[in-house]
Design a protein around this motif. Structure first.
Motif, PDB file in Angstrom:
ATOM      1  N   UNK A  48      -3.241  -9.927   8.209  1.00 35.70           N
ATOM      2  CA  UNK A  48      -2.074 -10.854   8.611  1.00 35.70           C
ATOM      3  C   UNK A  48      -1.746 -12.177   7.625  1.00 35.70           C
ATOM      4  N   UNK A  49      -2.634 -12.126   6.680  1.00 31.90           N
ATOM      5  CA  UNK A  49      -2.431 -13.254   5.546  1.00 31.90           C
ATOM      6  C   UNK A  49      -2.162 -12.336   4.319  1.00 31.90           C
ATOM      7  N   UNK A  50      -1.073 -11.970   3.875  1.00 39.73           N
ATOM      8  CA  UNK A  50      -0.791 -11.127   2.753  1.00 39.73           C
ATOM      9  C   UNK A  50      -0.898 -11.892   1.375  1.00 39.73           C
ATOM     10  N   UNK A  51      -0.757 -12.923   1.522  1.00 38.22           N
ATOM     11  CA  UNK A  51      -0.991 -13.620   0.126  1.00 38.22           C
ATOM     12  C   UNK A  51      -2.319 -13.545  -0.517  1.00 38.22           C
ATOM     13  N   UNK A  52      -2.488 -13.023  -1.596  1.00 37.77           N
ATOM     14  CA  UNK A  52      -3.653 -12.925  -2.436  1.00 37.77           C
ATOM     15  C   UNK A  52      -4.556 -11.765  -2.050  1.00 37.77           C
ATOM     16  N   UNK A  53      -3.822 -10.789  -1.231  1.00 33.33           N
ATOM     17  CA  UNK A  53      -4.613  -9.675  -0.750  1.00 33.33           C
ATOM     18  C   UNK A  53      -3.974  -8.586  -1.701  1.00 33.33           C
ATOM     19  N   UNK A  54      -4.786  -7.866  -2.405  1.00 35.24           N
ATOM     20  CA  UNK A  54      -4.088  -6.918  -3.365  1.00 35.24           C
ATOM     21  C   UNK A  54      -3.898  -5.575  -2.548  1.00 35.24           C
ATOM     22  N   UNK A  55      -3.009  -4.678  -3.305  1.00 40.78           N
ATOM     23  CA  UNK A  55      -2.622  -3.325  -2.706  1.00 40.78           C
ATOM     24  C   UNK A  55      -3.930  -2.670  -2.236  1.00 40.78           C
ATOM     25  N   UNK A  56      -5.096  -2.578  -3.236  1.00 42.60           N
ATOM     26  CA  UNK A  56      -6.255  -1.841  -2.700  1.00 42.60           C
ATOM     27  C   UNK A  56      -6.823  -2.162  -1.759  1.00 42.60           C
TER      28      UNK A  56
END
Length: 830
Positions: free
Chosen positions: A96-104
Motif C-alpha cells: 500500500x506504500x508504492x514509493x520506494x518499492x521496486x518492481x521485483x
C-alpha cells in the motif's frame, strides 16, 4: 491419575482449543430467529468465547464507543495465517506504500501476500440484520472445512460486528420493550418508527462521516481497520425498504466520484456482479444491481480513495425481528429497475413472508461469496490496490494544494489538517517563503503534495465538485442523488486552499501533529481583544463559563480584561486564538453567558443531534434540552435567552408522532400550546433561532412577515439536493461579525426568503449564479432572495437561517452567524 487429569485441564485452559461454540449455544436462539435479537453484551460475549475456542479467530477490543461500550475488531483467517498475522499485515502495508518499492519486490509480495477483506456490520442500528448476521458469518468462517475454510488460506477477514454498538443496544432494548404490544415493529412497512436517534449524536448520518471523521467510531475504524491493514475489499452491510428488491449489490449507478481510480470502479463492478450471480444461482430471488445507489460522495465511500473497493449490500428489511408479509401487489421497483424481470434484476421476488432469518441468510451468503472471490483472485486484488495507489503517488495532473499562512482561523485550519491526516494524507510545512505565480507564501504555509498514495482522498475533499446535470429526460425532472452533491472542506471550514499545478522546489518539513498552531497574546494592555473566528467564539464561551466579563466591540472584537490573560494564553494553545492589547473597549456591550434551550422532538432529527455535537464537542456551548412537554409548559423567557429549533419539517415539529403511531408519551409535537409558548417567549424578549426547514414552521406558526420564494416551484424548475452556494451581506449587522464575505452556505432542500415590513435580510444570494460546489438547477430563482433573516417581534426577535449553518458538524465557516445569534441573545441592547 490425578496428575494426568490436572495436566489435561491445564492444556485445555492454556493452549488447546475447545470446539467453537455455535451462536445458539451462547444466545439461546439462532441469529435471525423470529422476534429475537441479541444485544451488544451478548454479542461481545459470543465473540470472546469464539476467540477462546477457535485458533482461527482473534477478538480485540480496540477502544470505547461514544457511550463507553466495547468497540470490537475481529480477525479471522486460517490457523497458519493467524500464526504469522503481523508478517502478513506488514507485507500488505508495504504494497500500500508504492514509493520506494521496486518492481521485483512488488512481484514477490504479489506472490506471497494475502487478500484483506473487511466485513463491516451494523453502522445503521435500525437495520438489525447485519449485526445478527455477523455471528453466523463468524461461526461459519471459524468452522468451515470446505471451500470457504480453504479460502482462509489466502484471505485475512477483518470484521466489525457492529460499527454502532450504542445505537444497536438502544434499538434492541426498544424492540424488546415493545414486543407483544401494538407497537412491535411499528411503521416498519414504510420505515420503522423510533422516538430517539440511534446514535447519541448522528443517528443515520454516522455513515456520512467518512471524510470528516467527527465521531469516535469513525476514527476507531480508520485507525484499527483501515490504517492498520489497508483492506482491498470492504463489504458494507446495510438494509433498505421492505417492498422492493431483496438485495442490492454493485455495480453502482452513475455518477462516480471522479477521483476514484478507474481500476477500482471496474473491480467493484466485477465483484458485485460475481456476488449477484452467485446468490441468484443459489436460488435467492430479488437480487438487483446497477440501481438505487450511486458512488459519488466520499461520505460513504472511504475505501475508494484508499486503494480498495466498498461493496455495499442493501437487504430488504423486516419489522426488526418481526416477520413482514408483503403482498404481490405491494412489491415495487425503484430507481434503475422495475418489479419485472430485467438484465439487472433477473429473478424478481414476488412477495410473501420476509423474516430476519432471510436477511441473515442473504448476508452470510454474500460475505462468503466475497471471501471466496478474494481467495480465488488474491493476486488480482493485491495488484489492483497497489496499482491504484502507485498511480496516485505518481500523479502529474496537479502538484499540490497550499494552505496559506498565516491562516485567518487557525482553529478551522487545524480541523482541516486533522481530517487530512486522519485520512492518511501527508501534510507538510514550508520552512521558507516561496512564490506561486504573483503570490508570495510565507514560511509556515502548509503544503499537501499530490504525489502520495492517498492523494485521491485529498483532491476529493479539497476541490470543488461539479455534479452532472442528470434528468429523467431532457429538461425533465432531475434524478436525485443518493446523498448530497458537495464535500469541499475548504469552503465548509472557511479555510483558504490554493491548487498548484506546476512542480515547485520547496523546503518542507512534515506536520506530525493535529494540534492547533498557538495564537499570540499581547503581554501588556489593560484589555485583550480577541478576534471573531470559530476559535474566538469557542474561547468566549469558555471565558463566560469561567465568569470572565466579555464585551462585544463595534468592530466585532471580543474584549476581556487583562486579568484573564492566563486563561486567554491557555486558549491560544487550545483554540489558536490571538489577542491584541487595547486600552479601553470603546463602543462595546457586555455579553452574559446565554441561557440556551435546544429543542429535541420525539420524532428525532439528525440535525438536532449534530447541533448537540457541535455544542458539546466542538464549541463548548452549554445548553439545556427542551422536549415537547417542556416547551408546552411555557414560562420559557424566565429560563432562556435563546431557543434553537434544528432543521426539521414543519409538520414534524408541530405534530410529532401521531396518536397510535408510538406509545402516548412519545406522541404529539409542539402543538398549539408549544406554538403559543414560543410566541410568548419571543415577545417577552427571547431570541428564537430556526434552522433551515424549521424556519418555515416559524414563519407560518408565528405569522412572520416572510415568504418562502421557492414554495410553489416545481422540482424541474429548481433543485438543490445538498450543495454549497454563495451568499453575501445584505446589511451591516453584528450577526455577520467574523463571517467571510461572500460566505459559502450549505443549501439542502432549503427555503429562500422574501421579506416584508420590519423583517430584515442579513445575507442574500447574488444576482450571478451562486453555485460554488455541487449541483444546482434554476439558480436564477435565488437572485436577490435572502438566506438569513432577522424578524423583530415584541421585545425579542426570530432569526431565520435558510440553510444549515452547522451541517453535519462540518460547516465551521457558518457556525459564526449561528453562534453570534446565541451570544447576542444575552448581550446588552445596542
Amino acid at each position: 491419575m490425578k496428575r494426568t487429569a490436572l495436566l489435561l485441564v491445564a492444556l485445555v485452559a492454556f493452549g488447546a482449543h475447545a470446539e467453537p461454540p455455535t451462536p445458539a449455544s451462547v444466545l439461546g436462539f439462532e441469529p435471525g430467529a423470529d422476534r429475537q435479537l441479541a444485544d451488544w453484551p451478548q454479542i461481545v460475549d459470543y465473540f470472546r468465547k469464539l476467540d477462546a475456542a477457535s485458533p482461527r479467530v482473534l477478538t480485540e477490543e480496540v477502544g470505547k464507543t461514544t457511550d463507553g461500550a466495547p468497540f470490537l475488531v475481529v480477525t479471522i483467517s486460517s490457523e497458519a495465517n493467524m500464526a504469522r498475522l503481523e508478517e502478513i499485515r506488514r507485507a500488505n502495508l508495504r504494497l500500500a506504500e508504492p514509493r520506494g518499492l521496486s518492481a521485483a519486490d512488488a512481484e514477490a509480495l504479489f506472490g506471497s501476500g494475502k487478500a484483506i477483506v473487511a466485513l463491516n456490520h451494523g453502522i445503521h442500528s435500525n437495520e438489525v440484520g447485519p449485526t445478527q448476521a455477523s455471528l453466523a458469518t463468524a461461526y461459519r468462517l471459524a468452522t468451515d472445512t470446505g471451500a470457504l475454510g480453504r479460502a482462509l488460506d489466502d484471505v485475512v477477514v477483518l470484521m466489525l460486528p457492529s460499527h454502532n454498538p450504542d445505537g444497536m443496544q438502544m434499538v434492541v432494548e426498544w424492540y424488546r420493550k415493545t414486543l407483544g404490544t401494538e407497537f412491535e415493529g411499528a411503521g416498519c412497512a414504510t420505515g420503522c418508527r423510533l422516538p430517539f436517534l440511534y446514535h447519541r449524536y448522528t443517528g443515520h448520518d454516522n455513515n456520512r462521516d467518512w471524510y470528516a471523521f467527527t465521531q469516535v467510531e469513525s476514527r476507531l475504524t480508520v485507525q484499527h481497520l483501515y490504517d492498520r491493514w489497508r483492506p482491498q475489499i470492504v463489504h458494507d452491510l446495510h438494509q433498505m425498504g421492505p417492498t422492493g428488491a431483496r438485495i442490492f449489490l454493485p455495480p453502482y449507478t452513475d455518477p462516480w466520484e471522479p477521483n476514484v481510480d478507474p481500476a477500482l470502479t471496474a473491480a467493484v463492478n466485477a465483484l458485485g456482479s460475481h456476488v449477484a450471480a452467485e446468490l441468484t444461482t443459489q436460488g435467492k430471488p430479488g437480487v438487483v444491481t446497477q440501481a438505487i445507489f450511486d458512488a459519488w460522495t466520499p461520505a460513504r465511500g472511504y475505501p475508494h480513495t484508499h486503494g480498495g473497493v466498498r461493496l455495499l449490500s442493501e437487504l430488504a428489511s423486516a419489522a426488526f425481528a418481526t416477520p413482514l408479509e408483503v403482498k404481490p401487489e405491494q412489491v415495487r421497483g425503484g430507481n434503475g429497475y422495475s418489479r419485472e424481470r430485467s438484465w439487472n434484476h433477473p429473478l424478481p421476488w414476488t412477495g410473501g413472508a420476509w423474516r430476519l432469518a432471510d436477511i441473515v441468510a442473504y448476508e452470510v451468503a454474500a460475505s462468503a461469496s466475497i471471501v471466496g472471490h478474494a481467495a480465488a483472485n488474491r493476486e488480482y486484488w493485491l495488484r489492483t490496490m497497489h496499482g491504484a495507489l502507485r498511480r496516485a503517488a505518481e500523479r502529474t495532473d496537479l502538484f499540490a494544494w497550499v494552505l496559506p499562512a498565516p491562516a485567518r482561523d487557525l482553529h478551522a485550519q487545524a480541523e482541516l489538517v486533522r481530517i487530512l491526516r486522519t485520512g492518511g494524507v501527508e501534510v507538510h510545512r514550508a520552512r521558507t517563503a516561496f512564490r506561486v505565480g504573483e503570490r508570495e507564501h510565507a514560511a509556515g504555509t502548509l503544503v499537501v503534495k499530490m504525489q502520495q498514495p492517498f492523494s485521491s482522498f485529498a483532491k476529493t475533499v479539497l476541490e470543488a465538485q461539479h455534479y452532472p446535470d442528470r434528468r429523467l429526460f431532457p429538461e425533465g425532472p432531475p434524478i436525485a442523488p443518493y446523498d448530497v452533491t458537495a464535500h469541499t472542506l475548504p469552503l465548509l471550514l472557511g479555510v483558504e486552499a490554493v491548487a498548484v499545478e506546476k512542480p515547485l522546489d520547496l523546503d518542507l518539513e512534515p506536520v506530525t501533529s493535529d494540534a492547533v498552531a498557538p495564537g499570540t497574546i499581547a503581554k501588556t494592555g489593560a484589555f485583550l481583544a480577541l478576534g471573531h473566528d470559530t476559535g474566538d467564539l469557542a474561547a468566549a464561551f469558555s471565558l463566560l463559563s469561567a465568569k470572565v466579563p466579555v464585551r462585544w466591540a463595534a468592530d466585532g472584537a471580543l474584549v476581556v480584561p487583562a486579568s484573564a490573560r492566563a486563561r486567554v494564553v491557555a486558549l491560544a494553545r487550545e483554540r489558536g486564538v490571538s489577542a491584541a492589547a487595547v486600552a479601553k473597549p470603546e463602543r462595546s456591550r457586555l455579553v452574559r453567558l446565554p441561557r440556551i434551550g435546544l429543542y429535541r422532538s420525539a420524532r428525532p432529527s439528525m440535525d438536532e443531534g449534530w447541533t448537540r455535537f457541535v455544542f458539546e464537542k466542538q464549541m463548548g456551548i452549554p445548553y439545556t434540552t427542551l422536549r415537547d412537554a417542556d416547551v408546552r409548559a411555557g414560562n420559557l423567557r424566565q429560563r432562556f435567552d435563546a431557543i434553537v429549533l434544528p432543521d426539521q419539517a414543519p409538520v414534524a415539529l408541530q405534530a410529532g408522532w401521531k396518536p397510535g403511531e408510538l406509545p402516548a408519551e412519545h406522541t404529539g409535537g409542539l402543538g398549539a400550546a408549544g406554538r403559543e409558548a414560543l410566541r410568548a417567549f419571543v415577545e417577552a424578549g427571547g431570541t428564537l433561532v430556526a434552522l433551515n426547514e424549521a424556519s418555515l414552521w416559524a414563519i407560518a406558526e408565528l405569522e412572520l412577515p416572510v415568504k418562502n420564494a421557492l414554495a410553489d416551484v416545481k422540482r424541474e424548475q429548481f433543485y438543490c439536493p445538498g450543495a454549497l452556494l454563495q451568499a453575501e451581506p445584505a446589511a451591516a449587522d453584528p450577526l455577520l461579525h467574523g463571517l467571510d464575505a461572500p460566505a459559502a452556505v450549505w443549501f439542502e432542500e432549503s427555503p429562500a426568503f422574501e421579506v416584508f415590513g420590519p423583517a430584515r435580510a442579513i445575507l442574500s444570494y447574488p444576482a450571478t449564479p451562486p453555485l460554488l460546489s455541487g449541483w444546482l438547477l434554476g439558480g436564477d430563482r435565488l437572485a436577490g432572495k435572502a438566506a438569513l433573516v432577522e424578524v423583530p417581534k415584541g421585545r425579542g426577535r426570530v432569526v431565520l437561517f435558510g440553510f444549515r449553518p452547522q451541517y453535519r458538524a462540518q460547516s465551521w465557516a457558518t457556525y459564526v452567524p449561528f453562534v453570534n445569534a446565541l451570544l447576542l441573545s444575552a448581550a446588552e441592547a445596542r
